[in-house]
Enzyme design. Structure first.
Site, PDB file in Angstrom:
ATOM      1  N   ASP A  73      -4.424   6.179  -2.484  1.00  0.00           N
ATOM      2  CA  ASP A  73      -3.928   4.867  -3.051  1.00  0.00           C
ATOM      3  C   ASP A  73      -2.833   5.179  -3.880  1.00  0.00           C
ATOM      4  OD1 ASP A  73      -4.229   2.442  -4.580  1.00  0.00           O
ATOM      5  OD2 ASP A  73      -4.739   3.318  -6.167  1.00  0.00           O
ATOM      6  N   ASP A 102      -0.839   2.967  -6.352  1.00  0.00           N
ATOM      7  CA  ASP A 102      -0.681   2.481  -8.002  1.00  0.00           C
ATOM      8  C   ASP A 102      -1.824   3.279  -8.814  1.00  0.00           C
ATOM      9  OD1 ASP A 102       1.532   0.900  -7.383  1.00  0.00           O
ATOM     10  OD2 ASP A 102       0.149  -0.741  -6.747  1.00  0.00           O
ATOM     11  N   ILE A 125      -6.854  -5.060  -7.187  1.00  0.00           N
ATOM     12  CA  ILE A 125      -6.960  -6.282  -6.524  1.00  0.00           C
ATOM     13  C   ILE A 125      -5.782  -6.917  -6.139  1.00  0.00           C
ATOM     14  CG2 ILE A 125      -7.935  -8.575  -7.044  1.00  0.00           C
ATOM     15  CD1 ILE A 125     -10.248  -6.426  -7.548  1.00  0.00           C
ATOM     16  N   ASP A 180      -8.050   5.244  -8.161  1.00  0.00           N
ATOM     17  CA  ASP A 180      -8.083   5.136  -9.592  1.00  0.00           C
ATOM     18  C   ASP A 180      -8.766   3.698 -10.089  1.00  0.00           C
ATOM     19  OD1 ASP A 180      -5.702   3.397  -8.789  1.00  0.00           O
ATOM     20  OD2 ASP A 180      -5.514   3.115 -10.871  1.00  0.00           O
TER      21      ASP A 180
HETATM   22  P1  B16 Z   1       1.596  -6.461  -5.060  1.00  0.00           P
HETATM   23  P2  B16 Z   1      -3.115  -0.412  -5.212  1.00  0.00           P
HETATM   24  C1  B16 Z   1      -2.447  -2.799  -6.254  1.00  0.00           C
HETATM   25  O1  B16 Z   1      -2.110  -1.644  -5.614  1.00  0.00           O
HETATM   26  C2  B16 Z   1      -2.506  -2.749  -7.514  1.00  0.00           C
HETATM   27  O2  B16 Z   1      -3.283  -1.835  -8.148  1.00  0.00           O
HETATM   28  C3  B16 Z   1      -2.796  -4.149  -8.263  1.00  0.00           C
HETATM   29  O3  B16 Z   1      -2.668  -4.140  -9.434  1.00  0.00           O
HETATM   30  C4  B16 Z   1      -1.980  -5.214  -7.549  1.00  0.00           C
HETATM   31  O4  B16 Z   1      -2.095  -6.445  -7.734  1.00  0.00           O
HETATM   32  C5  B16 Z   1      -1.920  -5.041  -6.013  1.00  0.00           C
HETATM   33  O5  B16 Z   1      -1.727  -3.796  -5.621  1.00  0.00           O
HETATM   34  C6  B16 Z   1      -0.981  -5.854  -5.162  1.00  0.00           C
HETATM   35  O6  B16 Z   1       0.199  -5.565  -5.580  1.00  0.00           O
HETATM   36  O7  B16 Z   1       1.640  -7.731  -5.852  1.00  0.00           O
HETATM   37  O8  B16 Z   1       2.843  -5.475  -5.300  1.00  0.00           O
HETATM   38  O9  B16 Z   1       1.501  -6.747  -3.631  1.00  0.00           O
HETATM   39  O10 B16 Z   1      -3.825   0.245  -6.477  1.00  0.00           O
HETATM   40  O11 B16 Z   1      -3.985  -0.832  -3.928  1.00  0.00           O
HETATM   41  O12 B16 Z   1      -1.916   0.786  -4.590  1.00  0.00           O
HETATM   42 MG    MG Z   2      -4.585   2.054  -7.836  1.00  0.00          MG
END
Ligand code: B16
Ligand code: MG
Length: 213
Positions: free
Chosen positions: A10, A12, A48, A171
């Site tokens: 992952d 973020d 999400i 995470d």
């Molecule tokens: P975006 P991951 C996720 O990334 C984030 O954890 C989540 O908080 C966020 O809303 C989502 O990506 C969408 O991101 O708005 O930039 O498309 O944890 O899957 O890397």
């Molecule tokens: Mg993440």
């Protein structure tokens, strides 16, 4: 020797801490709509996707929003988020992230990235690590976000590795659920009490030990 043939990360919260920037952008949006939102509520948004996160925030609003209004709000949040991440650099890599990627490479494993963020490619470029991945899922091609297994299964398929030979690193509670329903081994990053569904939990990638899983 590792018993896995691929590791799927992952982004973020695992490789870099963009969660803070997501929080600041959602907080401004929630305030503008008079909706209560704090760091605890933000925990539930981790992993999400954008529209799913917006729906969770607007669940606390006093009125209903039309689909057009929601799209406009999500767009504004994303513009603000992009502004916040525009100054990211390799200094924003979390401790141990590059070492973990390099250890997987040295062991001959395939390396994938499964982020539902539509900003993942630009974040990887800012961090200077895009070339460390054999395959990065394009979130725009994913129909169902985490906790659905789709994104991890797609990464495994594109890497040419069976799910049971993949190690997934996450995470978020929703992300760990996604890995487990894909039939993979889940390495959680964070608190074992929160990531109860993970097979093993470590505090951060500085504790990553490929041969231990
Ligand atoms: P975006 P991951 C996720 O990334 C984030 O954890 C989540 O908080 C966020 O809303 C989502 O990506 C969408 O991101 O708005 O930039 O498309 O944890 O899957 O890397
Ligand atoms: Mg993440």
């Amino acid at each position: 020797m590792s018993r896995f043939k691929a590791v799927i990360f992952d982004l973020d919260g695992v490789i870099t801490d963009t969660a803070r920037y997501h929080y600041l952008a959602w907080k401004r949006l929630a305030d503008s709509q008079g909706v209560h939102f704090d760091e605890e509520a933000n925990e539930h948004l981790k992993g999400i996707d954008r529209m799913g996160s917006l729906d969770l925030i607007l669940a606390g609003a006093k009125r209903q929003y039309t689909p057009e209004e929601k799209l406009a709000l999500a767009h504004d949040k994303n513009e603000h988020y992009k502004e916040l991440i525009s100054s990211m650099s390799p200094a924003d890599l979390l401790p141990g992230a590059v070492q973990a990627l390099d250890a997987c490479r040295a062991a001959g494993l395939k390396i994938g990235l499964a982020s539902v963020s539509k900003n993942a490619f630009s974040v990887l470029d800012s961090l200077g690590i895009r070339d460390k991945f054999d395959y990065v899922v394009d979130a725009a091609t994913i129909a169902r976000g985490k906790p659905d297994p789709e994104i991890f299964l797609k990464a495994a398929r594109e890497l040419g590795v069976a799910p049971e030979e993949c190690l997934g690193v996450e995470d978020a509670v929703a992300g760990v659920a996604s890995i487990k329903s894909a039939g993979m081994f889940a390495l959680g990053i964070g608190d074992p009490a929160i990531l109860a569904q993970a097979d093993v939990v470590i505090p951060g990638l500085q504790h990553f030990q490929l041969n231990a899983y």
